[in-house]
Design an enzyme around this catalytic site. Structure first.
Site, PDB file in Angstrom:
ATOM      1  N   SER A  19    -121.691 -24.916  33.406  1.00 16.60           N
ATOM      2  CA  SER A  19    -121.083 -23.897  32.543  1.00 16.60           C
ATOM      3  C   SER A  19    -119.575 -23.782  32.759  1.00 16.60           C
ATOM      4  CB  SER A  19    -121.736 -22.534  32.819  1.00 16.60           C
ATOM      5  OG  SER A  19    -121.049 -21.543  32.083  1.00 16.60           O
ATOM      6  N   LYS A  70    -131.715 -16.233  26.359  1.00 18.75           N
ATOM      7  CA  LYS A  70    -131.129 -15.276  25.407  1.00 18.75           C
ATOM      8  C   LYS A  70    -132.177 -14.351  24.770  1.00 18.75           C
ATOM      9  CE  LYS A  70    -127.081 -18.052  24.242  1.00 18.75           C
ATOM     10  NZ  LYS A  70    -126.294 -18.705  23.190  1.00 18.75           N
ATOM     11  N   ASP A  82    -125.751  -4.262  16.357  1.00 13.95           N
ATOM     12  CA  ASP A  82    -126.348  -4.670  15.094  1.00 13.95           C
ATOM     13  C   ASP A  82    -126.474  -6.195  15.026  1.00 13.95           C
ATOM     14  OD1 ASP A  82    -127.324  -4.064  12.543  1.00 13.95           O
ATOM     15  OD2 ASP A  82    -125.417  -4.698  11.669  1.00 13.95           O
ATOM     16  N   ASP A 107    -121.853 -14.913  19.871  1.00 18.54           N
ATOM     17  CA  ASP A 107    -121.740 -16.314  19.420  1.00 18.54           C
ATOM     18  C   ASP A 107    -121.202 -16.418  17.988  1.00 18.54           C
ATOM     19  OD1 ASP A 107    -122.593 -17.575  21.731  1.00 18.54           O
ATOM     20  OD2 ASP A 107    -124.692 -17.638  21.134  1.00 18.54           O
ATOM     21  N   THR A 157    -138.182 -28.694  12.099  1.00 15.81           N
ATOM     22  CA  THR A 157    -139.370 -27.876  11.828  1.00 15.81           C
ATOM     23  C   THR A 157    -139.019 -26.902  10.704  1.00 15.81           C
ATOM     24  OG1 THR A 157    -139.806 -27.992  14.199  1.00 15.81           O
ATOM     25  CG2 THR A 157    -141.106 -26.402  12.936  1.00 15.81           C
ATOM     26  N   VAL A 158    -139.453 -27.229   9.488  1.00 17.70           N
ATOM     27  CA  VAL A 158    -139.002 -26.457   8.315  1.00 17.70           C
ATOM     28  C   VAL A 158    -139.382 -24.978   8.434  1.00 17.70           C
ATOM     29  CG1 VAL A 158    -138.942 -26.397   5.802  1.00 17.70           C
ATOM     30  CG2 VAL A 158    -139.509 -28.501   6.959  1.00 17.70           C
ATOM     31  N   ARG A 160    -139.382 -23.004  10.817  1.00 23.53           N
ATOM     32  CA  ARG A 160    -138.433 -22.214  11.605  1.00 23.53           C
ATOM     33  C   ARG A 160    -137.212 -21.843  10.752  1.00 23.53           C
ATOM     34  NH1 ARG A 160    -136.384 -24.325  17.501  1.00 23.53           N
ATOM     35  NH2 ARG A 160    -135.886 -22.300  18.382  1.00 23.53           N
ATOM     36  N   TYR A 224    -119.485 -29.040  22.831  1.00 24.48           N
ATOM     37  CA  TYR A 224    -118.095 -29.508  23.023  1.00 24.48           C
ATOM     38  C   TYR A 224    -118.076 -30.816  23.808  1.00 24.48           C
ATOM     39  CZ  TYR A 224    -118.381 -27.715  27.794  1.00 24.48           C
ATOM     40  OH  TYR A 224    -118.752 -27.499  29.088  1.00 24.48           O
TER      41      TYR A 224
HETATM   42  P1  NAP Z   1    -132.471 -24.179  20.607  1.00 17.32           P
HETATM   43  O1  NAP Z   1    -132.778 -22.758  20.317  1.00 17.32           O
HETATM   44  O2  NAP Z   1    -133.237 -24.898  21.663  1.00 17.32           O
HETATM   45  O3  NAP Z   1    -132.639 -24.966  19.214  1.00 17.32           O
HETATM   46  C1  NAP Z   1    -132.514 -26.357  19.182  1.00 17.32           C
HETATM   47  C2  NAP Z   1    -132.409 -26.843  17.729  1.00 17.32           C
HETATM   48  O4  NAP Z   1    -132.199 -28.260  17.761  1.00 17.32           O
HETATM   49  C3  NAP Z   1    -133.677 -26.601  16.899  1.00 17.32           C
HETATM   50  O5  NAP Z   1    -133.297 -26.361  15.576  1.00 17.32           O
HETATM   51  C4  NAP Z   1    -134.417 -27.938  17.035  1.00 17.32           C
HETATM   52  O6  NAP Z   1    -135.286 -28.210  15.980  1.00 17.32           O
HETATM   53  C5  NAP Z   1    -133.236 -28.888  17.004  1.00 17.32           C
HETATM   54  N1  NAP Z   1    -133.556 -30.176  17.614  1.00 17.32           N
HETATM   55  C6  NAP Z   1    -133.788 -30.418  18.930  1.00 17.32           C
HETATM   56  N2  NAP Z   1    -134.025 -31.729  19.116  1.00 17.32           N
HETATM   57  C7  NAP Z   1    -133.943 -32.325  17.891  1.00 17.32           C
HETATM   58  C8  NAP Z   1    -134.087 -33.664  17.428  1.00 17.32           C
HETATM   59  N3  NAP Z   1    -134.377 -34.670  18.264  1.00 17.32           N
HETATM   60  N4  NAP Z   1    -133.890 -33.917  16.119  1.00 17.32           N
HETATM   61  C9  NAP Z   1    -133.597 -32.906  15.256  1.00 17.32           C
HETATM   62  N5  NAP Z   1    -133.444 -31.615  15.631  1.00 17.32           N
HETATM   63  C10 NAP Z   1    -133.629 -31.329  16.934  1.00 17.32           C
HETATM   64  O7  NAP Z   1    -130.938 -24.390  20.993  1.00 17.32           O
HETATM   65  P2  NAP Z   1    -129.701 -23.451  20.564  1.00 17.32           P
HETATM   66  O8  NAP Z   1    -129.569 -22.327  21.524  1.00 17.32           O
HETATM   67  O9  NAP Z   1    -129.831 -23.158  19.122  1.00 17.32           O
HETATM   68  O10 NAP Z   1    -128.442 -24.419  20.829  1.00 17.32           O
HETATM   69  C11 NAP Z   1    -128.153 -25.516  19.964  1.00 17.32           C
HETATM   70  C12 NAP Z   1    -126.883 -26.191  20.474  1.00 17.32           C
HETATM   71  O11 NAP Z   1    -125.753 -25.318  20.302  1.00 17.32           O
HETATM   72  C13 NAP Z   1    -126.967 -26.494  21.978  1.00 17.32           C
HETATM   73  O12 NAP Z   1    -126.514 -27.820  22.188  1.00 17.32           O
HETATM   74  C14 NAP Z   1    -126.030 -25.474  22.605  1.00 17.32           C
HETATM   75  O13 NAP Z   1    -125.420 -25.979  23.780  1.00 17.32           O
HETATM   76  C15 NAP Z   1    -125.001 -25.257  21.500  1.00 17.32           C
HETATM   77  N6  NAP Z   1    -124.328 -23.929  21.588  1.00 17.32           N
HETATM   78  C16 NAP Z   1    -122.967 -23.882  21.681  1.00 17.32           C
HETATM   79  C17 NAP Z   1    -122.317 -22.640  21.744  1.00 17.32           C
HETATM   80  C18 NAP Z   1    -120.806 -22.569  21.856  1.00 17.32           C
HETATM   81  O14 NAP Z   1    -120.278 -21.502  22.232  1.00 17.32           O
HETATM   82  N7  NAP Z   1    -120.064 -23.616  21.544  1.00 17.32           N
HETATM   83  C19 NAP Z   1    -123.058 -21.447  21.720  1.00 17.32           C
HETATM   84  C20 NAP Z   1    -124.455 -21.534  21.594  1.00 17.32           C
HETATM   85  C21 NAP Z   1    -125.076 -22.784  21.539  1.00 17.32           C
HETATM   86  P3  NAP Z   1    -136.818 -27.733  16.023  1.00 17.32           P
HETATM   87  O15 NAP Z   1    -136.828 -26.275  15.627  1.00 17.32           O
HETATM   88  O16 NAP Z   1    -137.505 -28.605  15.041  1.00 17.32           O
HETATM   89  O17 NAP Z   1    -137.309 -27.945  17.439  1.00 17.32           O
END
Ligand code: NAP
Length: 282
Positions: A19, A70, A82, A107, A157-158, A160, A224
């Site tokens: 982190s 989270k 909110d 976020d 996964t549509v 979702r 990033y």
């Molecule tokens: P999450 O809740 O675990 O969701 C993961 C998402 O990725 C789901 O939509 C999942 O689809 C999809 N996915 C995973 N593997 C896949 C694959 N092989 N092919 C296609 N889709 C796939 O994760 P999250 O918390 O949303 O985070 C997503 C990304 O955003 C992470 O890399 C995280 O580090 C980043 N992030 C960055 C910030 C920032 O401040 N820059 C803040 C938050 C998050 P399914 O629903 O089908 O499983």
């Protein structure tokens, strides 16, 4: 006379060693003259509430929350903002004078402030978000408040993605909000394409058609550094000249949390420049 002890803050995740939050908040504290320390703490799955309650009881002033906690942070907070309520996820916790735990989700506002920095206004634009996980949930309310003309959530996964459309329909009256599968992407082109999937450093690359973007689209990966490279290389390869990783969002969501806790909003541009310099490959 000895100096008072600094206030303590932390980020909890699992894993958490990677982190950047301790570095970012330390830079904020130096810039704003706030007397605090900020550290990374590895959370134990299944023991989130017990651990966090114990940390607050020991005097912790505030906590950032990252993957995979989270939703548990959302369940733990007694008072929700909110935007946290809509997101169903919390990334910032603190306690008030009556020891009630408050939860917020910074976020989405962090993402929108980074779009502002990049000179991108979502009003009347066509937006595609790839992914429907916790990060997308956090983005949707602030993004929809910017009044895009259409916003499509595409997910492996549509169901979702469809669930998110249902959950946010009430705040998207002027926006055409819809869902689809990653295997049934619409024609486009889109003005903004956001990669919010967790595919960045994994083996599975997204198979994306060229028609999703036009030359002036913005391609934005929430991850990033190296994790964003594959998606941004795809966008550049199909003629999209504007691309960004998620470092600016990371700094902005942290700045919003810092401002909630300390009542002072850090200046983010110099911190972002400094971090770009620090994480640049040798
Ligand atoms: P999450 O809740 O675990 O969701 C993961 C998402 O990725 C789901 O939509 C999942 O689809 C999809 N996915 C995973 N593997 C896949 C694959 N092989 N092919 C296609 N889709 C796939 O994760 P999250 O918390 O949303 O985070 C997503 C990304 O955003 C992470 O890399 C995280 O580090 C980043 N992030 C960055 C910030 C920032 O401040 N820059 C803040 C938050 C998050 P399914 O629903 O089908 O499983």
């Amino acid at each position: 006379m000895s100096e008072p002890r600094p206030d303590r803050y932390a980020v909890v995740g699992n894993p958490v060693h990677h982190s950047l939050s301790p570095r970012i908040h330390t830079l904020f504290a130096e810039q704003t003259g706030q007397h605090l320390v900020y550290e990374a703490r590895q959370g134990t799955p299944g023991q989130f509430a017990e651990e966090v309650n114990a940390w607050f009881a020991e005097g912790l002033k505030g906590l950032n929350v990252t993957v995979p906690f989270k939703e548990e942070a959302f369940a733990l907070a007694r008072v929700l903002s909110d935007r946290a309520r809509h997101a169903g996820a919390v990334n910032t916790l603190w306690r008030d004078g009556d020891h009630r735990i408050h939860g917020d989700n910074t976020d989405g506002v962090g993402f929108c402030r980074d779009l502002d920095r990049l000179g991108f206004d979502v009003r009347n634009r066509q937006v595609l978000i790839l992914g429907a996980g916790g990060a997308t949930r956090g983005l949707l309310q602030p993004l929809l408040e910017g009044a895009p003309e259409a916003l499509i959530i595409a997910n492996r996964t549509v169901a979702r993605a469809e669930g998110l459309v249902d959950a946010f329909r009430d705040i998207a009256p002027a926006t055409r909000l819809s869902a689809c599968g990653l295997d049934a992407l619409p024609q486009g082109p889109f003005d903004l394409v956001v990669n919010a999937t967790a595919t960045g450093l994994g083996d599975d690359a997204l198979a994306l058609p060229a028609h999703l973007v036009h030359a002036d689209s913005l391609a934005y990966d929430l991850v990033y550094g190296a994790g964003a490279k594959r998606f941004l290389d795809w966008a550049a390869g199909v003629g999209c000249v504007r691309g960004s990783d998620g470092l600016g969002m990371l700094v902005e969501q942290a700045a919003e949390a810092f401002s909630i806790w300390r009542g002072v909003h850090p200046e983010t541009d110099p911190i972002l420049r400094q971090l770009r310099h620090e994480i640049a490959p040798e």
